[in-house]
Design an enzyme around this catalytic site. Structure first.
Site, mmCIF file in Angstrom:
data_model
loop_
_atom_site.group_PDB
_atom_site.id
_atom_site.type_symbol
_atom_site.label_atom_id
_atom_site.label_comp_id
_atom_site.label_asym_id
_atom_site.label_seq_id
_atom_site.Cartn_x
_atom_site.Cartn_y
_atom_site.Cartn_z
ATOM 1 N N MET A 65 -5.227 2.810 -1.615
ATOM 2 C CA MET A 65 -4.865 4.089 -1.002
ATOM 3 C C MET A 65 -4.105 4.903 -2.033
ATOM 4 O O MET A 65 -3.181 4.410 -2.672
ATOM 5 C CB MET A 65 -3.999 3.876 0.238
ATOM 6 C CG MET A 65 -3.592 5.172 0.904
ATOM 7 S SD MET A 65 -2.608 4.892 2.393
ATOM 8 C CE MET A 65 -2.360 6.581 2.935
ATOM 9 N N LEU A 66 -4.535 6.147 -2.210
ATOM 10 C CA LEU A 66 -3.882 7.002 -3.199
ATOM 11 C C LEU A 66 -3.908 8.454 -2.741
ATOM 12 O O LEU A 66 -4.972 8.990 -2.426
ATOM 13 C CB LEU A 66 -4.585 6.888 -4.559
ATOM 14 C CG LEU A 66 -4.060 7.815 -5.665
ATOM 15 C CD1 LEU A 66 -2.612 7.465 -6.012
ATOM 16 C CD2 LEU A 66 -4.948 7.732 -6.903
ATOM 17 N N GLN B 189 1.579 14.790 -2.970
ATOM 18 C CA GLN B 189 2.461 13.775 -2.391
ATOM 19 C C GLN B 189 3.672 14.414 -1.729
ATOM 20 O O GLN B 189 4.126 15.489 -2.124
ATOM 21 C CB GLN B 189 2.889 12.782 -3.470
ATOM 22 C CG GLN B 189 1.755 11.890 -3.935
ATOM 23 C CD GLN B 189 2.134 10.956 -5.067
ATOM 24 O OE1 GLN B 189 3.291 10.915 -5.499
ATOM 25 N NE2 GLN B 189 1.180 10.189 -5.565
ATOM 26 N N GLY B 190 4.198 13.727 -0.718
ATOM 27 C CA GLY B 190 5.378 14.212 -0.011
ATOM 28 C C GLY B 190 5.082 15.249 1.049
ATOM 29 O O GLY B 190 6.007 15.864 1.589
ATOM 30 N N GLY C 195 2.922 14.491 3.784
ATOM 31 C CA GLY C 195 2.496 13.823 5.014
ATOM 32 C C GLY C 195 1.031 13.459 5.066
ATOM 33 O O GLY C 195 0.534 13.038 6.117
ATOM 34 N N HIS C 196 0.310 13.577 3.942
ATOM 35 C CA HIS C 196 -1.124 13.293 3.956
ATOM 36 C C HIS C 196 -1.421 11.800 4.153
ATOM 37 O O HIS C 196 -2.416 11.441 4.786
ATOM 38 C CB HIS C 196 -1.768 13.777 2.656
ATOM 39 C CG HIS C 196 -1.612 15.247 2.431
ATOM 40 N ND1 HIS C 196 -2.178 16.193 3.260
ATOM 41 C CD2 HIS C 196 -0.934 15.937 1.475
ATOM 42 C CE1 HIS C 196 -1.872 17.400 2.818
ATOM 43 N NE2 HIS C 196 -1.108 17.267 1.745
ATOM 44 N N GLY C 197 -0.566 10.941 3.612
ATOM 45 C CA GLY C 197 -0.776 9.505 3.779
ATOM 46 C C GLY C 197 -0.734 9.094 5.237
ATOM 47 O O GLY C 197 -1.565 8.301 5.700
ATOM 48 N N ALA C 198 0.229 9.622 5.979
ATOM 49 C CA ALA C 198 0.347 9.308 7.407
ATOM 50 C C ALA C 198 -0.862 9.839 8.174
ATOM 51 O O ALA C 198 -1.390 9.169 9.067
ATOM 52 C CB ALA C 198 1.643 9.894 7.963
ATOM 53 N N GLU D 39 -4.354 -5.262 2.142
ATOM 54 C CA GLU D 39 -4.376 -6.240 1.067
ATOM 55 C C GLU D 39 -3.206 -6.007 0.121
ATOM 56 O O GLU D 39 -3.113 -4.955 -0.506
ATOM 57 C CB GLU D 39 -5.694 -6.128 0.297
ATOM 58 C CG GLU D 39 -5.804 -7.060 -0.900
ATOM 59 C CD GLU D 39 -7.070 -6.823 -1.699
ATOM 60 O OE1 GLU D 39 -7.158 -7.345 -2.823
ATOM 61 O OE2 GLU D 39 -7.959 -6.102 -1.213
#
Length: 385
Positions: free
Chosen positions: A230-231, A237-238, A240-243, A265
């Site tokens: 995941m990248l 970054q910062g 909220g895209h990861g969430a 993993e």
């Protein structure tokens, strides 16, 4: 000895920190090429340049690895102010360009003019796969909401395999133990985030980040999707895209009846924090995780509900329970704070209590004599307990 020390000092001047020398950029417009504010650098370069992350043989080394924002067409330029062979005979510099070309696609630009001409084709680039989710993020600098979209892509999508070759290069710079996956394995799922933006009245897309998920088989007829990579690219970054990505993936797999649960993993500490946030957000809407249920302690009902409705396993359910109970506990109230602390203590000491319980010690002694609680142990054909 003095001559040797002087030579060592002179050679040391030709050592470059590769994390600083490598300049990455997502280019939307030709003017971005000269805009230093759009440049970012790797967190890691040891997989190409060794544990010291040093390139030898150059002063003022700059390895420009620029990509068009959407299609990730790649431009590689290597610049430097001087090279060791210019001043010292019989000393060879590192072949930094060959090292970079080990991980980038063969069809990469080495000419800035060719790269700029390809930027004009970015308007034709469209995201791969099927749209899963659309959301907006308010940009303070631009003073407007920016739209983002999450897609699920297949390796069979025309052009996606080549695009993925360019995209996965970023893994080497931002994931410490990254490796390229076997794209011929059909058990891989690919999820992508794109930003929608306008240029001269046309809608364009910029790559924001992605995730790969491997579908493991679980006997007898289930699968366990496991997040592998995941990248979110540094410029995004910062925000909220990861969430957003992780929640969208959870919702995608919820519709698959054969999915048992969703795991990861070798998750990093930052991924674990992100997963905790997403799990807690999802679980808050479940009846078994309501404040009046949380105060009664961790229950089998919680385990069943998160497994059935959210594909979250027991271990993660317990973690979410502790987070949400703390969130709903007034720690200034000594009675409530003590009750919460005791709940955590019971979970921590539970395995040690079981380890030293009379029943456990009895089983250990009995088994050492060749018996089990079900009778004498057979020497052949006995299944493990």
């Amino acid at each position: 000895m003095a001559a040797i020390n002087a030579m060592e000092k002179k050679l040391a001047e030709y050592k470059c920190d590769t994390n600083e020398a490598i300049c990455l950029k997502l280019v939307r417009f030709p003017e971005d090429l000269e805009d230093d504010s759009t440049t970012f650098h790797p967190e890691y370069s040891h997989q190409l340049f060794g544990d010291d992350e040093v390139a030898f043989g150059y002063k003022g080394l700059q390895i420009q690895l620029f990509c068009s924002a959407g299609n990730l067409t790649t431009l590689l330029n290597v610049k430097y102010t001087s090279k060791v062979t210019d001043t010292i005979d019989c000393v060879e510099p590192d072949d930094v360009e060959s090292k970079i070309r080990e991980i980038i696609p063969a069809r990469s630009c080495s000419n800035t003019e060719d790269f700029v001409s390809l930027l004009e084709k970015e308007a034709k680039f469209k995201p791969f796969g099927s749209l899963l989710h659309t959301y907006s993020v308010h940009n303070e600098e631009a003073g407007e909401d920016i739209t983002y979209q999450i897609y699920k892509a297949e390796m069979s999508c025309p052009g996606f395999k080549e695009y993925h070759e360019r995209l996965q290069t970023f893994l080497m710079w931002f994931i410490e133990t990254a490796s390229f996956i076997d794209v011929d394995d059909e058990r891989w799922d690919y999820f992508l985030i794109f930003e929608k933006y306008n240029k001269d009245g046309e809608t364009l897309f910029a790559t924001v980040g992605y995730m790969t998920v491997y579908n493991y088989y679980v006997y007898p007829d289930k699968t366990r999707p496991r997040v592998s990579q995941m990248l979110i690219l540094p410029p995004f970054q910062g925000e909220g895209h990861g969430a957003q990505l992780l929640e969208a993936i959870h919702r995608y797999y919820l519709t698959a009846p054969k999915v048992l649960d969703i795991t990861a993993e070798d998750p990093s500490e930052s991924y674990i924090k992100l997963r905790d946030f997403v799990h807690a957000k999802l679980c808050q809407s479940l009846p078994s995780f309501s404040p009046d249920q949380l105060i009664q302690g961790f229950s089998h009902k919680m385990v069943e509900e998160v497994q059935e409705k959210l594909k979250i396993n027991k271990k993660h359910a317990r973690r979410v329970y502790e987070i949400l109970r703390l969130h709903n506990t007034d720690m200034s109230d000594l009675e409530h704070a003590k009750a919460y602390s005791l709940e955590i203590k019971r979970r921590l000491v539970g395995p040690y209590k079981a380890l030293h319980s009379p029943c456990y010690l009895h089983d250990v002694m009995w088994n050492s004599l060749g018996f089990s609680s079900l009778g004498p142990r057979k020497t052949k054909g006995n299944l493990p307990r």
